[in-house]
Design an enzyme around this catalytic site. Sequence first.
Site, PDB file in Angstrom:
ATOM      1  N   HIS A 276      -3.483  -3.193   7.512  1.00 40.38           N
ATOM      2  CA  HIS A 276      -2.232  -3.947   7.412  1.00 40.38           C
ATOM      3  C   HIS A 276      -2.465  -5.431   7.156  1.00 40.38           C
ATOM      4  O   HIS A 276      -1.590  -6.101   6.577  1.00 40.38           O
ATOM      5  CB  HIS A 276      -1.409  -3.753   8.684  1.00 40.38           C
ATOM      6  CG  HIS A 276      -0.821  -2.378   8.786  1.00 40.38           C
ATOM      7  ND1 HIS A 276       0.343  -2.015   8.140  1.00 40.38           N
ATOM      8  CD2 HIS A 276      -1.248  -1.269   9.447  1.00 40.38           C
ATOM      9  CE1 HIS A 276       0.621  -0.747   8.408  1.00 40.38           C
ATOM     10  NE2 HIS A 276      -0.331  -0.262   9.194  1.00 40.38           N
ATOM     11  N   GLU A 306       8.134  -3.509   1.637  1.00 37.40           N
ATOM     12  CA  GLU A 306       7.522  -4.080   0.441  1.00 37.40           C
ATOM     13  C   GLU A 306       8.545  -4.343  -0.653  1.00 37.40           C
ATOM     14  O   GLU A 306       8.196  -4.511  -1.827  1.00 37.40           O
ATOM     15  CB  GLU A 306       6.422  -3.145  -0.093  1.00 37.40           C
ATOM     16  CG  GLU A 306       6.912  -1.811  -0.626  1.00 37.40           C
ATOM     17  CD  GLU A 306       7.012  -0.743   0.447  1.00 37.40           C
ATOM     18  OE1 GLU A 306       6.995   0.443   0.099  1.00 37.40           O
ATOM     19  OE2 GLU A 306       7.122  -1.093   1.636  1.00 37.40           O
ATOM     20  N   ARG A 326       9.369 -10.209 -17.297  1.00 33.87           N
ATOM     21  CA  ARG A 326       8.351 -11.260 -17.195  1.00 33.87           C
ATOM     22  C   ARG A 326       7.699 -11.239 -15.818  1.00 33.87           C
ATOM     23  O   ARG A 326       6.473 -11.361 -15.696  1.00 33.87           O
ATOM     24  CB  ARG A 326       8.990 -12.624 -17.474  1.00 33.87           C
ATOM     25  CG  ARG A 326       8.032 -13.790 -17.354  1.00 33.87           C
ATOM     26  CD  ARG A 326       8.688 -15.076 -17.852  1.00 33.87           C
ATOM     27  NE  ARG A 326       9.974 -15.285 -17.239  1.00 33.87           N
ATOM     28  CZ  ARG A 326      10.161 -15.821 -16.031  1.00 33.87           C
ATOM     29  NH1 ARG A 326       9.099 -16.194 -15.313  1.00 33.87           N
ATOM     30  NH2 ARG A 326      11.366 -15.998 -15.544  1.00 33.87           N
TER      31      ARG A 326
END
Length: 386
Positions: A276, A306, A326
């Site tokens: 982690h 996440e 992008r």
Amino acid sequence: METIAPLFISTGLTQALYAMGWMMVAALIREHRHTAWHFVGFCGFHAAALLLMAGRGGPLSAWWSVTASNLCVIASYLMVWRGVTAFFGLEEQTRERRWVGALAMLASLAVGPAPDQASARVVVVASVIVWVIVRAVVAVHRPMAQEFGARLSWLINGTALLMALLLSLRIAEVLLQPRLPSDIVSTTAANPGFAYAAQIISAFINFAYGGMLMARVMRRLDALSRTDVLTGLLNRRAMAEVLHDEWLRFTRHRTPLSVGLLDIDHFKAVNDTHGHDVGDQVLRHVATTLQAQVRPIDRLSRHGGEEFLLLMPSTDATGARQACERLCRVIATTPVPTTAGPLPVTASIGVASAAPSDGRIDDVLVRADQALYESKRHGRNRVTLV
């Protein structure tokens, strides 16, 4: 000789209570402990000086009631000088403060407690206080105005300068009329009023800096409540407020509004393989990369785990897709430096734009989540617009 010693006893005890209050601040608020202890010194030395002054003409020896009390006054203002500059993280006056303190204390010791030197003692002590006030105000006015506003800075520093003006008038009075009783505890026409003014201004400075300290702590707590600790981005609660405001603007003006929901690909595998701690390094790196790439008007938050949420005001669907593509390329071409070595990372992004048929911002977020699922389902490391 009649004196105003009771006034000095009561105000000395009040200053001692202020010192106890600052001791509590030092114990409870770690990041301001240095400042608080200097204010403890300011109030403590001030209290000692006042109580010693009240003993003039009484059982205390002349040295303690006169010279020691003056030394305590000098020490108290040197402490508050350091305290107010420490509050704003200023260090440049340290050498000057030491020289002023040393010379002032030597001068006070040289003058001594003799009754015929009362005028000289007033000039020495008052001159030191005036110098300390002016130099401290010069140092802190600009940073105080920048942090708390020009009006508050002028109010606080103007009050301190008022005390310097009163002391300057006191010096002038003593120099022009040296035969008048000049001991601070004698009941001349000026002394009681001057004593009251000095104590009121001292109390005001204590409360002013205490208030600014609490305001700073409250702002910090508010920022912590709105910020994700790991990444430094807005947290979900803070982003919800931003989304609400932008949605109201969209409903009023129908300006374009888009969101992007980003998820790091295979993040669970990173945690399972490297631990982690490395996973946290990846999250911080992606957050920093995203923050460096988005526009100033865009808002970015850690949406959970996440996932990151990007809010793009004044951006239509085409512009949002181009911006997110992008971002996707930058993440994919920038390996994350970790303690386990550079790790390649990619991200999947779902994009949605607000439409007139949407009833609330949650409708846009649901579509962005569906688009993110499509990016995952079709191979990841891509952007999907719905």
